[in-house]
Design a protein around this motif. Sequence first.
Motif, PDB file in Angstrom:
ATOM      1  N   UNK A 104     111.744  53.652  79.602  1.00 14.30           N
ATOM      2  CA  UNK A 104     112.780  54.405  78.900  1.00 14.30           C
ATOM      3  C   UNK A 104     112.683  54.083  77.425  1.00 14.30           C
ATOM      4  N   UNK A 105     112.409  55.099  76.604  1.00 15.81           N
ATOM      5  CA  UNK A 105     112.287  54.855  75.178  1.00 15.81           C
ATOM      6  C   UNK A 105     111.310  55.811  74.543  1.00 15.81           C
ATOM      7  N   UNK A 106     110.776  55.427  73.379  1.00 17.72           N
ATOM      8  CA  UNK A 106     109.883  56.280  72.614  1.00 17.72           C
ATOM      9  C   UNK A 106     108.505  56.372  73.224  1.00 17.72           C
ATOM     10  N   UNK A 107     107.706  57.338  72.736  1.00 14.91           N
ATOM     11  CA  UNK A 107     106.347  57.503  73.218  1.00 14.91           C
ATOM     12  C   UNK A 107     105.479  56.306  72.884  1.00 14.91           C
ATOM     13  N   UNK A 108     104.395  56.146  73.643  1.00 20.54           N
ATOM     14  CA  UNK A 108     103.545  54.968  73.467  1.00 20.54           C
ATOM     15  C   UNK A 108     102.171  55.366  72.954  1.00 20.54           C
ATOM     16  N   UNK A 109     101.516  54.418  72.329  1.00 16.36           N
ATOM     17  CA  UNK A 109     100.115  54.562  71.952  1.00 16.36           C
ATOM     18  C   UNK A 109      99.417  53.247  72.269  1.00 16.36           C
ATOM     19  N   UNK A 110      98.183  53.325  72.723  1.00 17.35           N
ATOM     20  CA  UNK A 110      97.469  52.128  73.133  1.00 17.35           C
ATOM     21  C   UNK A 110      97.084  51.298  71.920  1.00 17.35           C
ATOM     22  N   UNK A 111      97.332  49.990  72.000  1.00 15.99           N
ATOM     23  CA  UNK A 111      96.841  49.066  70.991  1.00 15.99           C
ATOM     24  C   UNK A 111      95.380  48.722  71.245  1.00 15.99           C
ATOM     25  N   UNK A 112      94.952  48.940  72.488  1.00 19.52           N
ATOM     26  CA  UNK A 112      93.554  48.672  72.809  1.00 19.52           C
ATOM     27  C   UNK A 112      93.405  47.811  74.044  1.00 19.52           C
ATOM     28  N   UNK A 113      92.183  47.769  74.544  1.00 16.55           N
ATOM     29  CA  UNK A 113      91.824  46.980  75.711  1.00 16.55           C
ATOM     30  C   UNK A 113      90.652  46.091  75.328  1.00 16.55           C
ATOM     31  N   UNK A 114      90.723  44.827  75.698  1.00 11.99           N
ATOM     32  CA  UNK A 114      89.603  43.921  75.463  1.00 11.99           C
ATOM     33  C   UNK A 114      89.338  43.124  76.728  1.00 11.99           C
ATOM     34  N   UNK A 115      88.052  42.948  77.033  1.00  7.46           N
ATOM     35  CA  UNK A 115      87.639  42.174  78.199  1.00  7.46           C
ATOM     36  C   UNK A 115      86.578  41.171  77.759  1.00  7.46           C
ATOM     37  N   UNK A 116      86.834  39.919  78.030  1.00  8.96           N
ATOM     38  CA  UNK A 116      85.860  38.868  77.762  1.00  8.96           C
ATOM     39  C   UNK A 116      85.459  38.207  79.076  1.00  8.96           C
ATOM     40  N   UNK A 117      84.160  38.032  79.290  1.00 14.33           N
ATOM     41  CA  UNK A 117      83.671  37.418  80.523  1.00 14.33           C
ATOM     42  C   UNK A 117      82.749  36.255  80.153  1.00 14.33           C
ATOM     43  N   UNK A 118      83.021  35.101  80.726  1.00  9.19           N
ATOM     44  CA  UNK A 118      82.215  33.914  80.487  1.00  9.19           C
ATOM     45  C   UNK A 118      81.594  33.434  81.797  1.00  9.19           C
ATOM     46  N   UNK A 119      80.299  33.183  81.760  1.00  7.51           N
ATOM     47  CA  UNK A 119      79.675  32.550  82.921  1.00  7.51           C
ATOM     48  C   UNK A 119      79.886  31.050  82.816  1.00  7.51           C
ATOM     49  N   UNK A 120      80.612  30.489  83.796  1.00  7.01           N
ATOM     50  CA  UNK A 120      80.902  29.057  83.798  1.00  7.01           C
ATOM     51  C   UNK A 120      79.775  28.257  84.440  1.00  7.01           C
ATOM     52  N   UNK A 121      79.178  28.862  85.476  1.00  2.00           N
ATOM     53  CA  UNK A 121      78.029  28.185  86.108  1.00  2.00           C
ATOM     54  C   UNK A 121      77.234  29.197  86.937  1.00  2.00           C
TER      55      UNK A 121
END
Length: 281
Positions: free
Chosen positions: A264-281
């Motif tokens: 409920x409220x004003x329209x939205x706009x995306x700030x963005x999507x970020x995905x970081x993936x780290x191989x631990x082992x």
Amino acid sequence: MTWRLRIEHQTGFRYAAPVTASYNEARLSPLTDPRQLALDSRVQTTPTAQVQRYWDYWGTLVSSFDIHEPHEELLVTATSVVETSVAEPALDGTSWSDLADPAIYDEFAELLAPTAYVPVNEELNTQARALAADCARPIEAVHSVIDWVDGQLTYQQGTTGVHTSAVDAWKAGEGVCQDFAHVTLVLLRAIGIPCRYLSGYLYPSPDAQPGDVVVGESHAWVEVWTGDWWACDPTNGSLVGEQHVLVGRGRDYADVSPLRGIYTGGGSSALGVSVGIERLR
């Protein structure tokens, strides 16, 4: 051989006017199945909200949360640690006559029916039947379909969106992983092979070493039933391995979209999507 991966997925929204209340669902937590083990997963929000979890109809873990304070931005951060391994080889345990059995059709009816993203299209249906005509077994037809899709679609970001159907992508001749998966599903369902849409992440480098961190993104592939379930990646023309992290299953993208909600409220706009993936082992 197993990999251990850490994933951080952030999604942000900004609102034109303060939002006074919202209800949201996130499908961002990796599953545990024979190929992978979810060691840790959590979803946090700003503003802070209490997160509840449940399993949806398709077996995907959903994190739901309400926010009942005025806010002009929403940030959802999902972090997880998962161990992955190579999938079992594709199973050739069924024949065309098996798939024609009414009992099999009834069992998998929901995964053979058309959807908004995976509609009936006579041209694609005809193509699917032509691809299957020379295949003695359903598993052979699966590989023929994947090869055909690879030859028809060019991977190109920005030309399709989350609302693009399989037919739209096929006519455009290009798209992203979601489109490769949807076109594959249209063809497989047209010849009576049960199949479902899988969502998750893909670590892009097969030669990654422990400690390597990459900028990642969500990925989509398919799972096929030929006597049992097995997964393949139409975008890359490969089986599923240590680089794939499974998050959700469904009939198409609509069943596994990462984040959805009402407010409920004003329209939205995306700030963005970020995905970081780290191989631990």
